[in-house]
Scaffold this active site. Structure first.
Site, mmCIF file in Angstrom:
data_model
loop_
_atom_site.group_PDB
_atom_site.id
_atom_site.type_symbol
_atom_site.label_atom_id
_atom_site.label_comp_id
_atom_site.label_asym_id
_atom_site.label_seq_id
_atom_site.Cartn_x
_atom_site.Cartn_y
_atom_site.Cartn_z
ATOM 1 N N CYS A 1 32.491 24.935 -1.175
ATOM 2 C CA CYS A 1 33.482 24.141 -1.900
ATOM 3 C C CYS A 1 34.764 24.952 -1.961
ATOM 4 O O CYS A 1 35.032 25.745 -1.065
ATOM 5 C CB CYS A 1 32.972 23.765 -3.291
ATOM 6 S SG CYS A 1 32.657 25.174 -4.369
ATOM 7 N N GLY A 2 35.532 24.770 -3.011
ATOM 8 C CA GLY A 2 36.788 25.497 -3.139
ATOM 9 C C GLY A 2 36.586 26.971 -3.449
ATOM 10 O O GLY A 2 37.146 27.845 -2.788
#
Length: 134
Positions: A91-92
């Site tokens: 993800c981020g």
């Protein structure tokens, strides 16, 4: 007398707890950018980006499919992924992929890799990112 009684209760409890079998064959491995690069080069792994579609459009790791962790149909989509093959998620920064990994483990996925630091760390360490044409 009280100590003997306590031991009579504690010892069987410890025995049963320590001998309990776990049927959980799933594993989640937190991996570094270097390990992820190596994994993608040498092994056929399903790569899943769990960020939003807008974040995905800003740049993603080559070969990734986007399944938004926050989407209402996330569970339905992630359960369509082959549970028997290794899966790498990111993800981020690592929070959503960690939650996704936990869900996947409970759902019976056999091998899950989670990129430590997410795509932010990937970029920082010089990892290649694909961007959609605007």
């Amino acid at each position: 007398m009280k100590i003997k009684l306590l031991w009579l209760l504690v010892i069987p409890f410890l025995f049963f707890c320590s001998c309990a079998e776990t049927n959980d064959a799933s594993t989640v491995e937190l991996i570094t950018v270097k390990e992820m690069q190596s994994l993608l080069e040498r092994e056929k792994v399903q790569l899943i980006d769990v960020r939003t579609s807008a974040e995905f459009a800003e740049g993603y790791i080559d070969g990734a499919i986007n399944i938004d962790f926050r989407a209402s149909n996330f569970k339905d989509l992630i359960l369509k992924v082959d549970k028997t093959k290794p899966v790498a998620v990111y993800c981020g920064r690592g929070t959503r992929s960690g939650k996704c990994s936990t869900f996947m483990k409970k759902a019976g996925f056999t091998k899950i890799y989670d990129l430590d630091g997410g795509i932010t760390e990937w970029k920082f360490k010089g990892g290649k990112v694909i961007q959609e044409a605007k």
